[in-house]
Design an enzyme around this catalytic site. Structure first.
Site, PDB file in Angstrom:
ATOM      1  N   CYS A 114     -47.865  61.286  58.652  1.00  0.00           N
ATOM      2  CA  CYS A 114     -49.112  60.666  59.093  1.00  0.00           C
ATOM      3  C   CYS A 114     -49.442  61.053  60.536  1.00  0.00           C
ATOM      4  CB  CYS A 114     -49.017  59.154  58.960  1.00  0.00           C
ATOM      5  SG  CYS A 114     -47.408  58.475  59.389  1.00  0.00           S
ATOM      6  N   LEU A 150     -43.373  -1.608  19.473  1.00  0.00           N
ATOM      7  CA  LEU A 150     -42.712  -0.400  18.965  1.00  0.00           C
ATOM      8  C   LEU A 150     -41.263  -0.654  18.612  1.00  0.00           C
ATOM      9  CD1 LEU A 150     -44.097   2.131  21.589  1.00  0.00           C
ATOM     10  CD2 LEU A 150     -44.789   1.942  19.200  1.00  0.00           C
ATOM     11  N   GLY A 151     -40.690  -1.666  19.217  1.00  0.00           N
ATOM     12  CA  GLY A 151     -39.289  -1.934  18.961  1.00  0.00           C
ATOM     13  C   GLY A 151     -38.777  -2.820  20.069  1.00  0.00           C
ATOM     14  N   SER A 152     -37.517  -3.170  19.975  1.00  0.00           N
ATOM     15  CA  SER A 152     -36.985  -3.902  21.102  1.00  0.00           C
ATOM     16  C   SER A 152     -35.557  -3.453  21.322  1.00  0.00           C
ATOM     17  CB  SER A 152     -37.077  -5.400  20.875  1.00  0.00           C
ATOM     18  OG  SER A 152     -36.228  -5.746  19.810  1.00  0.00           O
ATOM     19  N   GLY A 153     -35.154  -3.504  22.561  1.00  0.00           N
ATOM     20  CA  GLY A 153     -33.826  -3.025  22.907  1.00  0.00           C
ATOM     21  C   GLY A 153     -33.202  -3.996  23.850  1.00  0.00           C
ATOM     22  N   GLY A 212     -35.499  -5.673  26.369  1.00  0.00           N
ATOM     23  CA  GLY A 212     -36.655  -6.443  25.940  1.00  0.00           C
ATOM     24  C   GLY A 212     -37.526  -5.647  24.999  1.00  0.00           C
ATOM     25  N   VAL A 213     -38.776  -6.111  24.900  1.00  0.00           N
ATOM     26  CA  VAL A 213     -39.693  -5.527  23.922  1.00  0.00           C
ATOM     27  C   VAL A 213     -40.388  -4.281  24.487  1.00  0.00           C
ATOM     28  CG1 VAL A 213     -41.814  -6.025  22.633  1.00  0.00           C
ATOM     29  CG2 VAL A 213     -40.063  -7.776  22.884  1.00  0.00           C
ATOM     30  N   ASP A 271     -26.287   7.286  30.223  1.00  0.00           N
ATOM     31  CA  ASP A 271     -26.343   6.620  28.917  1.00  0.00           C
ATOM     32  C   ASP A 271     -26.986   7.538  27.884  1.00  0.00           C
ATOM     33  OD1 ASP A 271     -26.033   4.686  26.999  1.00  0.00           O
ATOM     34  OD2 ASP A 271     -27.536   3.310  27.802  1.00  0.00           O
TER      35      ASP A 271
END
Ligand code: ADP
Ligand code: MG
Length: 650
Positions: free
Chosen positions: A139, A400-403, A406-407, A514
């Site tokens: 260059c 939907l379910g509970s564990g 709780g709900v 878990d």
């Protein structure tokens, strides 16, 4: 090959000038397969047709300080560009010369690499626009140690948004960087403020450096006022990207707001993302699942090959002669892609287009991508910097379910489906959890149940998460046992999905504590997501808390957890082995009716769960790996992921 997690942004055959340091060996040019990833430019040898290649070298992009075009046909070769890189000590710098195969390629590669190195702190202000031939710069005709002669066309502007580059060329300042050892002090500039060894006037190869422009790959409808809606395929300018998950953006009308960063892709690295038929890293299983469910002749998707980085696979549904999904590797020859010898194209979209009119050897011509193909991902929380949800905005629907806590109810947050866990009072240490929830909303992965936020101002507190229509994985396996028990490919894919979610948590140094089938959920398209991560830490129930408690998940616990309550990602891996066993038995209870104390004895004495009847031996070997007693020798989730993929491909 580039490792699987190195995203391929661009790739092509180009010729590379050998980097002989000795002046006595003749320089030559060799064909190389170049792969650009976010952090490296990697080149491989191998003939143009074979997929397998050997790495010959790589340039760490963080070390690059100039990316420029080479002019004056110094090499009797056109379309050459250069990368100057090396340590900040100039003496160690190296120039890599690459010849592209078309002007288009030359410009694209140059621009693309520049967009990746734009934030480097060591960017040069000057460079040689030619090449060093027989110890002289083509260059400026300067000697080898001549000061670089041409100002670069872009430079960092410290007043601009951090990380942005702007078209500021400072010709009056003294050059700070040289291509080679420079005798100091540097020579003075001449009257025209041009550098010594002046070169004839040359056009500027590249204009101003551009802003960070992204393209939306999904529509986004904000739930919060002030957030910016996104329309698929439209462009947005990123104003602030300091946070990982939410970026401040501006649309074409000048409106600004936050939007999720996983809904956009940088324009320069958009690749195939803009096409509805592109499924990215989806596995063979998921592609089949999606296509079989649509049952449409010629329905197709393209996905990344699981065996070879940078290669792609086409999956097509056809009813002839019997309903089936066929998979074809998209091959390449030079810079052409093809599925059959009769149709070869420069790009994959072109190839797809041609095969829409001509099956050209495929089982059917390609018609349309699945209507329910690519689903938008979840967002990390409902908005930028927000995790508190106003319960008045929630419309609660069926249970939907509970564990244990709780709900759980289905609900709507504005128009978004959500699941609402109503935490039974006194079951968790709430203050600590609410603090942690802020962090947990930022965890975002396809295979994790997204935490959107909490309602913490009233009791009971609500935890608001993504809703998955088919509920818990454990119940799903039990309900579909008849159909699933012999489908080991599908079962292994479920394990892989859980593993991917867990590998993400592992990378984020987040321990689940878990992991079990009851804590995973099933969504549409066969998606499996891991839920309830980290919640175990906030349980106050005595029955649950210690490994002696009746509710403690002993059957999923690693020996070091049983002995010292020592949780880690590796103890999650042990639980993952038990989860794989649950999957391959379609939801049986591990260790049957054995009482906890007996399970502990068994585990301590080195006995493991038996091989489920329909579980392939190779898969059972993986479960046993998870049950390695020595924590250091137990594989990580990243290891497990590789092993599962290997079995899938065998
Ligand atoms: P567990 O103690 O069994 O883990 P959870 O409180 O996590 O109980 O959930 C109870 C049930 O609610 C699950 O078995 C599942 O059927 C349903 N469920 C929980 N979360 C969701 C969700 N995000 N989407 C759909 N269903 C859910
Ligand atoms: Mg749960």
């Amino acid at each position: 090959m580039a490792s699987r997690n190195e995203e391929v942004l661009r790739e092509a055959f180009m010729t590379k000038r050998s980097q002989n340091k000795s002046p006595f060996t003749p320089t030559n040019w060799k064909d190389r397969w170049f792969v650009l990833t976010p952090h490296n430019l990697i080149y491989y040898d191998g003939d143009r047709n074979s997929g397998r290649k050997r790495e010959k070298g790589r340039v760490d992009l963080s070390k690059v300080w100039a990316v420029e075009s080479v002019e004056y046909s110094a090499f009797q070769k056109d379309l050459v560009f250069q990368l100057v890189y090396g340590s900040t000590a100039d003496t160690e710098s190296v120039t890599l010369y690459i010849a592209a195969s078309s002007a288009h390629d030359h410009d694209d590669w140059l621009e693309h690499i520049r967009s990746l190195v734009g934030n480097n702190t060591n960017l040069a202000e000057v460079f040689h626009k030619g090449a060093l031939l027989r110890n002289q710069w083509s260059c400026c005709r300067g000697p080898k140690d001549a000061v670089a002669c041409t100002p670069v066309t872009w430079t960092r502007n410290n007043n601009a948004t951090p990380g942005m580059l702007c078209p500021e060329v400072d010709r009056s300042g003294r050059p700070r960087r040289y291509c080679y050892d420079q005798p100091s002090p540097s020579p003075p500039l001449n009257q025209d403020n041009m550098l010594p060894y002046q070169v004839p006037g040359v056009r500027t190869a590249f204009g101003p450096y551009r802003k960070k422009i992204v393209v939306a790959i999904y529509d986004y409808n904000p739930t919060e006022i002030g957030d910016l809606p996104l329309r698929k395929n439209e462009e947005y300018e990123v104003l602030q990207d300091a946070e990982e998950n939410w970026w401040r953006m501006r649309n074409r009308n000048g409106e600004e707001g936050y939007a999720p960063s996983n809904y956009v892709k940088e324009k320069a690295s958009l690749g195939l993302q803009q096409y509805d038929w592109y499924l990215g890293d989806a596995t063979r299983q998921r592609a089949e699942f999606i296509l079989k469910r649509e049952e449409k002749e010629g329905c197709f998707v393209v996905r990344n090959s699981t065996t070879t980085t940078g290669m792609y696979t086409l999956s097509v549904y056809s009813k002839q002669p019997t309903p089936q999904v066929k998979h074809y590797h998209i091959k390449r020859e030079g810079d052409l892609y093809y599925l059959s010898q009769s149709i070869k194209c420069r790009t994959i979209p072109d190839l797809i287009f041609k095969h829409k009119y001509n099956p050209g050897g495929l089982c059917t011509r390609l018609r349309s991508p699945p209507t329910h193909g690519r689903q938008p991902p979840t967002t990390a929380g409902i908005s930028h910097d927000k995790w508190e949800i106003d319960p008045n905005e929630l419309n609660l629907l069926e249970e939907l379910g509970s564990g244990q806590f709780g709900v759980v109810r289905h609900g709507k947050l504005k128009c978004m489906d959500v699941a609402v866990k109503m935490m039974k009072e006194g079951t968790m240490s709430e203050e600590a959890f609410i603090e942690e929830a802020k962090v947990m909303t930022q965890l975002q992965h396809t295979n994790l149940v997204q935490l959107y936020g909490v309602c913490s101002r009233h009791r009971p507190i609500y935890i608001v998460t993504e809703y998955l229509r088919y509920g818990s994985l454990l119940l799903y396996l039990r309900q579909k046992e008849k159909h699933l028990i012999t489908c080991s490919e599908q079962l292994l894919d479920m394990c892989l999905q859980v593993c991917e979610g867990m590998a993400y948590l592992e990378k984020q140094r987040f321990i689940h504590r878990d992991l079990a089938a009851r804590n995973c959920l099933v969504g549409s398209q066969g998606v499996i997501k891991v839920g309830d991560f980290g919640l175990a830490r906030y349980v106050v129930d005595d029955e649950y808390a210690g490994s002696g408690g009746a509710k403690f998940p002993i059957k999923w616990a690693a020996p070091e957890v049983l002995n010292y309550m020592r949780f880690s990602s590796k103890s999650d891996v042990w639980a993952f082995g038990v989860l794989m066993w649950e999957v391959f038995t379609c939801g049986r209870m591990p260790y049957g009716k054995l009482r906890n104390a007996e399970v502990v004895d068994r585990v301590q004495s080195g006995q493991v769960l038996e091989r489920p009847t329909y579980c392939p031996e190779t898969v059972y070997e993986l479960m046993k790996l998870c049950w390695t007693h020595d924590v250091d020798r137990r594989p990580s989730f990243a290891d497990m992921r590789c092993q599962i993929v290997e079995i899938q491909e065998a």
